[in-house]
Design a protein around this motif. Structure first.
Motif, short mmCIF file in Angstrom:
data_model
loop_
_atom_site.label_atom_id
_atom_site.label_comp_id
_atom_site.label_asym_id
_atom_site.label_seq_id
_atom_site.Cartn_x
_atom_site.Cartn_y
_atom_site.Cartn_z
N ASN A 1 -116.69 131.90 6.77
CA ASN A 1 -115.28 131.50 6.71
C ASN A 1 -115.11 130.30 5.78
O ASN A 1 -116.07 129.81 5.20
CB ASN A 1 -114.75 131.20 8.12
N ARG A 2 -113.90 129.84 5.64
CA ARG A 2 -113.59 128.75 4.70
C ARG A 2 -114.37 127.46 4.98
O ARG A 2 -114.50 126.63 4.09
CB ARG A 2 -112.10 128.46 4.68
N ALA B 1 -118.99 112.08 4.24
CA ALA B 1 -117.66 112.30 3.68
C ALA B 1 -117.32 113.79 3.65
O ALA B 1 -116.20 114.18 4.00
CB ALA B 1 -117.57 111.72 2.27
N ALA B 2 -118.27 114.63 3.28
CA ALA B 2 -118.04 116.07 3.22
C ALA B 2 -117.82 116.64 4.62
O ALA B 2 -116.96 117.51 4.82
CB ALA B 2 -119.20 116.78 2.53
N VAL B 3 -118.56 116.15 5.61
CA VAL B 3 -118.37 116.61 6.99
C VAL B 3 -117.00 116.16 7.49
O VAL B 3 -116.27 116.94 8.12
CB VAL B 3 -119.50 116.09 7.91
N GLY B 4 -116.62 114.93 7.20
CA GLY B 4 -115.31 114.44 7.60
C GLY B 4 -114.18 115.27 6.99
O GLY B 4 -113.19 115.57 7.67
N GLU B 5 -114.34 115.64 5.74
CA GLU B 5 -113.35 116.48 5.07
C GLU B 5 -113.26 117.85 5.75
O GLU B 5 -112.17 118.38 5.96
CB GLU B 5 -113.73 116.64 3.60
N MET B 6 -114.40 118.42 6.12
CA MET B 6 -114.43 119.71 6.80
C MET B 6 -113.72 119.62 8.16
O MET B 6 -112.88 120.47 8.49
CB MET B 6 -115.86 120.20 6.99
N ILE B 7 -114.05 118.61 8.95
CA ILE B 7 -113.42 118.45 10.26
C ILE B 7 -111.91 118.24 10.10
O ILE B 7 -111.11 118.82 10.85
CB ILE B 7 -114.07 117.30 11.06
N GLY B 8 -111.52 117.46 9.11
CA GLY B 8 -110.10 117.27 8.83
C GLY B 8 -109.42 118.59 8.48
O GLY B 8 -108.30 118.86 8.92
N GLY B 9 -110.11 119.43 7.72
CA GLY B 9 -109.59 120.75 7.38
C GLY B 9 -109.44 121.63 8.60
O GLY B 9 -108.45 122.35 8.75
N TRP C 1 -110.77 131.14 11.50
CA TRP C 1 -110.68 130.17 10.40
C TRP C 1 -110.21 130.83 9.11
O TRP C 1 -109.54 130.19 8.31
CB TRP C 1 -112.01 129.48 10.19
N GLY C 2 -110.56 132.08 8.90
CA GLY C 2 -110.13 132.78 7.70
C GLY C 2 -110.82 132.27 6.44
O GLY C 2 -111.69 131.40 6.49
N GLN C 3 -110.42 132.83 5.33
CA GLN C 3 -110.97 132.44 4.03
C GLN C 3 -110.07 131.41 3.37
O GLN C 3 -108.89 131.33 3.68
CB GLN C 3 -111.12 133.67 3.12
#
Length: 134
Positions: A42-43, A52-60, A131-133
Motif C-alpha cells: 500500500n501507499r 523524519a521519514a517514519v514521522g512523515e509516514m505516521i502523519g500520512g 490504506w490504498g495506493q
C-alpha cells in the motif's frame, strides 16, 4: 540497568505514548537513523530509514484515516535481549472504509532508542485495501 530491562522500558514508553495518541512522545524514542519495516503493498509500505521519514509516514496515516488511526497494545512486551514483541490491535476509518485487526510489532532498542521496527498484520490484504495506493 540491564539490556532487557532497558528494552522493556523503552518499548513500554513507546506503546503507552502510541496508545494515548501522543505521537511526539513516541517519535522522541526513535533513533535518528531508525529502520522501519512497513509491510504490505500500500501507499505506506516499504522501509523507512530515518526518524523524519517514519514521522512523515505516521502523519500520512493520520491524514488518510482522518485522525482515527489508533494503536493499542494487547500483550507484551515479550523481551529477548534488545528485541521486544507486542501483540497489538490497530484500527482506523476513512470515508467509505474501515479497518480493525490484530498484529505483532517487534522493535529493537539500541542506546535507549528504538533503532528498528518490524510490523506484522493479521490480514495484510485488508490493511492494503484500507490504506490504498498513493
Amino acid at each position: 540497568m540491564t539490556e532487557s530491562v532497558n528494552t522493556a522500558e523503552v518499548a513500554r514508553q513507546y506503546y503507552e505514548a502510541m496508545s494515548a495518541g501522543d505521537i511526539p512522545t513516541a517519535a522522541g524514542l526513535f533513533a535518528d537513523d531508525i529502520t522501519w519495516h512497513q509491510p504490505g503493498g500500500n501507499r505506506f509500505s516499504g522501509i523507512r530509514s530515518s526518524a523524519a521519514a517514519v514521522g512523515e509516514m505516521i502523519g500520512g496515516q493520520m491524514s488518510v484515516s482522518e485522525g482515527t488511526f489508533k494503536l493499542e497494545f494487547t500483550g507484551g512486551p515479550m523481551v529477548n535481549g534488545d528485541l521486544a514483541a507486542f501483540a497489538v490491535h490497530f484500527s482506523g476509518e476513512r470515508e467509505g472504509a474501515s479497518m480493525s485487526m490484530e498484529g505483532i510489532d517487534i522493535l529493537r532498542v539500541e542506546g535507549g532508542k528504538i533503532a528498528e521496527m518490524w510490523l506484522f498484520s493479521a490480514d495484510q490484504r485488508a490493511e492494503d485495501a484500507f490504506w490504498g495506493q498513493a
